[in-house]
Design an enzyme around this catalytic site. Structure first.
Site, PDB file in Angstrom:
ATOM      1  N   LYS A 168       9.570   0.020  31.826  1.00 40.39           N
ATOM      2  CA  LYS A 168       9.646   1.257  32.608  1.00 40.39           C
ATOM      3  C   LYS A 168       8.918   2.400  31.908  1.00 40.39           C
ATOM      4  CE  LYS A 168      12.891   3.449  29.996  1.00 40.39           C
ATOM      5  NZ  LYS A 168      12.928   4.848  29.520  1.00 40.39           N
ATOM      6  N   THR A 191      12.725   7.610  34.691  1.00 38.32           N
ATOM      7  CA  THR A 191      11.649   7.854  33.741  1.00 38.32           C
ATOM      8  C   THR A 191      10.325   8.162  34.440  1.00 38.32           C
ATOM      9  OG1 THR A 191      12.759   6.255  32.307  1.00 38.32           O
ATOM     10  CG2 THR A 191      10.583   6.976  31.627  1.00 38.32           C
TER      11      THR A 191
END
Length: 336
Positions: A195, A252
């Site tokens: 991620k 994120t």
């Protein structure tokens, strides 16, 4: 049934280690004592006297119940045989920390990424250094500042050791921090590592003002890349629809507190990478993990075109705009 109260020693006084220590120290009665270990004795002294981590998390005061030390043995002794050692260093420091902790200790780590030198995930590093040891990872969508402030957050404690998972719940679960459990540390770690790379890609797209459609496409197709790699490494597919997969990716890739997204935004603005990292002042795991993610994917014959584009931008092979054009020029294919 939950385990009895456990003492916790957080090893590493960066932003995330400090935030988790603050959250745990605020726990209701019944939880064990929490101690935060800082490598730098001067920093530890400052934190004890100022009741604040001015270097990494100046916005939030330290609760009176949080103990602070620079004495390594004192931190180890604090956790004892029945407590938890929580490693709060970046991925680059994980191997060194695992080599220093007692072999019989129960250990969780907070770092997310692949080790740049060995290409290993945290559980692979742990198995090489302390085979058969009680260990796991605590991960999920979480910005350190919000955890320290007591904003509602959910994490997942992943380990093959059921007792360790329950110890993590006992130590950290609270009114503001929900801790779920998982027996799939591979999936949780792959999600936490990949991620960061995908957040750089989304930051680039946002920095180029490509629009919300492009952002949604990148997150969705990025999740597909993450899942393919994770399954190839032995993870359970369902893990990537949970907190450490989709949850951490969305946070994120879109949150303004994301360091990795910030790197992508500034690359799109034409800043050079060394300047970005110097001004950032914190570790951007996505920058250090991107090439390793791609190398492991290639070794397993897993297609990760978004990750490859990020590596090409980081390495200076393509401009951000050219990398996007290359992605859009790929041949049409079935979605799954």
């Amino acid at each position: 049934m939950l385990t009895p109260p456990v003492n916790v020693a957080v090893l590493g006084a960066g932003a995330w280690g400090t935030a988790l220590a603050i959250s745990a120290a605020r726990r209701a009665s019944g939880a064990g004592r929490v101690l935060l270990w800082a490598r730098d004795a001067t920093q530890a002294d400052d934190m004890r006297h100022e009741r604040r981590n001015t270097r990494y998390l100046a916005e939030v005061g330290l609760p009176a119940s949080l103990d602070i030390t620079a004495d390594w043995q004192a931190a180890i002794d604090h956790a004892g045989r029945d407590g938890l050692l929580v490693i709060g260093t970046p991925m680059a420091g994980l191997a060194d920390m695992l080599a220093r902790v007692p072999r019989e200790a129960a250990v969780l780590w907070l770092c997310k990424g692949f080790d740049k030198t060995t290409g290993q995930l945290g559980h692979e590093i742990a198995e090489a250094i302390r085979p058969g040891g009680r260990s796991g990872v605590l991960s999920g969508p979480s910005f350190a500042l919000e955890v320290a402030q007591g904003s509602p957050t959910a994490l997942v404690a992943a380990s093959p050791d059921a007792t360790l998972r329950e110890q993590a719940v006992t130590a950290f679960h609270s009114d503001s921090l929900r801790v779920y459990t998982s027996a799939d540390p591979v999936g949780v770690e792959v999600g936490g590592a990949v991620k960061n790379v995908l957040a750089i890609a989304t930051g680039i797209a946002d920095g180029l003002a490509l629009g919300l459609n492009a952002r949604a496409a990148l997150i969705t197709r990025g999740l597909a890349e993450m899942t393919r790699l994770g399954v190839a490494l032995g993870a359970q597919p369902d893990t990537f629809m949970g907190l450490s997969g989709l949850g951490d990716l969305v946070l994120t890739a879109t949150g303004h507190l994301s360091r990795n997204r910030t790197v992508g935004l500034q690359l799109a603005q034409g800043k050079d990478l060394p300047t970005i990292l110097r001004e950032l002042g914190h570790v951007s795991e996505g920058v250090y993990s991107a090439a390793t993610v791609l190398a492991r994917a290639r070794a397993l014959n897993v297609a990760m075109p978004i990750t490859e584009a990020v590596v090409q931008v980081i390495d200076g092979q393509f401009s951000p705009k050219a990398a996007v054009q290359q992605l859009m020029a790929r041949e049409a294919r079935a979605e799954s």
